[in-house]
Motif scaffolding. Structure first.
Motif, PDB file in Angstrom:
ATOM      1  N   SER A 158      -3.356   0.022  15.203  1.00 49.48           N
ATOM      2  CA  SER A 158      -3.558   1.399  14.340  1.00 49.48           C
ATOM      3  C   SER A 158      -3.282   0.876  12.819  1.00 49.48           C
ATOM      4  O   SER A 158      -3.997   1.667  11.942  1.00 49.48           O
ATOM      5  N   VAL A 159      -2.238   0.012  12.401  1.00 46.32           N
ATOM      6  CA  VAL A 159      -1.871   0.026  11.091  1.00 46.32           C
ATOM      7  C   VAL A 159      -3.197  -0.987  10.578  1.00 46.32           C
ATOM      8  O   VAL A 159      -3.540  -0.547   9.293  1.00 46.32           O
ATOM      9  N   ARG A 176       0.798  -1.161  -0.026  1.00 48.44           N
ATOM     10  CA  ARG A 176      -0.123   0.069   0.060  1.00 48.44           C
ATOM     11  C   ARG A 176       0.873   1.330  -0.111  1.00 48.44           C
ATOM     12  O   ARG A 176       2.144   1.130   0.046  1.00 48.44           O
ATOM     13  N   GLU A 212       0.960   7.216   3.072  1.00 51.95           N
ATOM     14  CA  GLU A 212      -0.247   7.570   3.496  1.00 51.95           C
ATOM     15  C   GLU A 212      -0.548   6.751   4.755  1.00 51.95           C
ATOM     16  O   GLU A 212      -1.412   6.970   5.661  1.00 51.95           O
ATOM     17  N   LEU A 213      -0.367   5.455   4.706  1.00 46.15           N
ATOM     18  CA  LEU A 213      -0.603   4.537   5.835  1.00 46.15           C
ATOM     19  C   LEU A 213       0.080   4.944   7.248  1.00 46.15           C
ATOM     20  O   LEU A 213      -0.349   4.953   8.181  1.00 46.15           O
ATOM     21  N   ASN A 235       0.382  -0.064  18.016  1.00 45.55           N
ATOM     22  CA  ASN A 235       0.892   0.065  16.442  1.00 45.55           C
ATOM     23  C   ASN A 235       0.080  -0.847  15.595  1.00 45.55           C
ATOM     24  O   ASN A 235      -0.309  -0.491  14.280  1.00 45.55           O
ATOM     25  N   ARG A 280       0.576   8.081   7.759  1.00 51.34           N
ATOM     26  CA  ARG A 280      -0.078   9.195   8.345  1.00 51.34           C
ATOM     27  C   ARG A 280      -1.573   8.671   9.190  1.00 51.34           C
ATOM     28  O   ARG A 280      -1.603   9.459  10.181  1.00 51.34           O
ATOM     29  N   LYS A 281      -2.047   7.984   8.417  1.00 56.10           N
ATOM     30  CA  LYS A 281      -3.302   7.393   8.895  1.00 56.10           C
ATOM     31  C   LYS A 281      -3.173   6.752  10.143  1.00 56.10           C
ATOM     32  O   LYS A 281      -3.929   6.601  11.021  1.00 56.10           O
ATOM     33  N   SER A 282      -2.249   6.034  10.392  1.00 56.62           N
ATOM     34  CA  SER A 282      -1.853   5.339  11.715  1.00 56.62           C
ATOM     35  C   SER A 282      -0.974   6.001  12.596  1.00 56.62           C
ATOM     36  O   SER A 282      -0.335   5.461  13.607  1.00 56.62           O
ATOM     37  N   ASN A 283      -0.838   7.533  12.523  1.00 54.76           N
ATOM     38  CA  ASN A 283       0.173   8.219  13.433  1.00 54.76           C
ATOM     39  C   ASN A 283       1.597   7.767  13.773  1.00 54.76           C
ATOM     40  O   ASN A 283       1.974   7.751  14.867  1.00 54.76           O
ATOM     41  N   SER A 294      -6.232  -0.903  11.217  1.00 56.88           N
ATOM     42  CA  SER A 294      -7.379   0.058  11.153  1.00 56.88           C
ATOM     43  C   SER A 294      -7.147   0.943   9.985  1.00 56.88           C
ATOM     44  O   SER A 294      -8.036   1.131   8.901  1.00 56.88           O
ATOM     45  N   ALA A 295      -6.056   1.628   9.687  1.00 55.01           N
ATOM     46  CA  ALA A 295      -5.624   2.416   8.547  1.00 55.01           C
ATOM     47  C   ALA A 295      -5.442   1.436   7.200  1.00 55.01           C
ATOM     48  O   ALA A 295      -6.249   2.184   6.235  1.00 55.01           O
TER      49      ALA A 295
END
Length: 108
Positions: free
Chosen positions: A79-80, A46, A50-51, A76, A53-56, A82-83
């Motif tokens: 978060s990933v 992916r 962007e990933l 982590n 950014r979306k997962s902080n 979910s992203a």
């Protein structure tokens, strides 16, 4: 002598179905490092920026945490997932699988 390029699974993770099947297979083994590495393969398939950014996380942090030698936190990992538009689910293990894993854990 024929030379072969290293296999990169990220090149073949081109659909949601392929990604889900790949991660499900990686999780079945019960090895956290293997699952983290597989999630790293998906992240590379992916858009990594962007990933991140979306997962902080930072891009470098993603690469490091989800490499073969990485050890990402559960936070982590969640978060990933979910992203990526995936969710973490838990289901009961079949008795035969549970017994095999238990035997393997006691040998280690």
């Amino acid at each position: 002598m024929t030379k072969f390029a290293p296999f990169d699974p990220a090149k073949y993770l081109d659909s949601e179905e392929a990604i889900a099947a790949y991660l499900e297979a990686a999780a079945e083994g019960g090895d956290a490092k293997h699952f983290a590495s597989a999630l790293g393969d998906v992240a590379r398939a992916r858009n990594m920026t962007e990933l991140a950014r979306k997962s902080n996380m930072t891009r470098a942090g993603l690469y490091r945490a989800f490499s073969e030698d990485g050890n990402p936190s559960l936070n982590n990992t969640m978060s990933v997932l979910s992203a990526l538009g995936l969710e973490f689910t838990v289901k009961p293990v079949k008795p035969a699988k549970h017994a095999a894993r238990k035997r393997a854990a006691t040998r280690a």
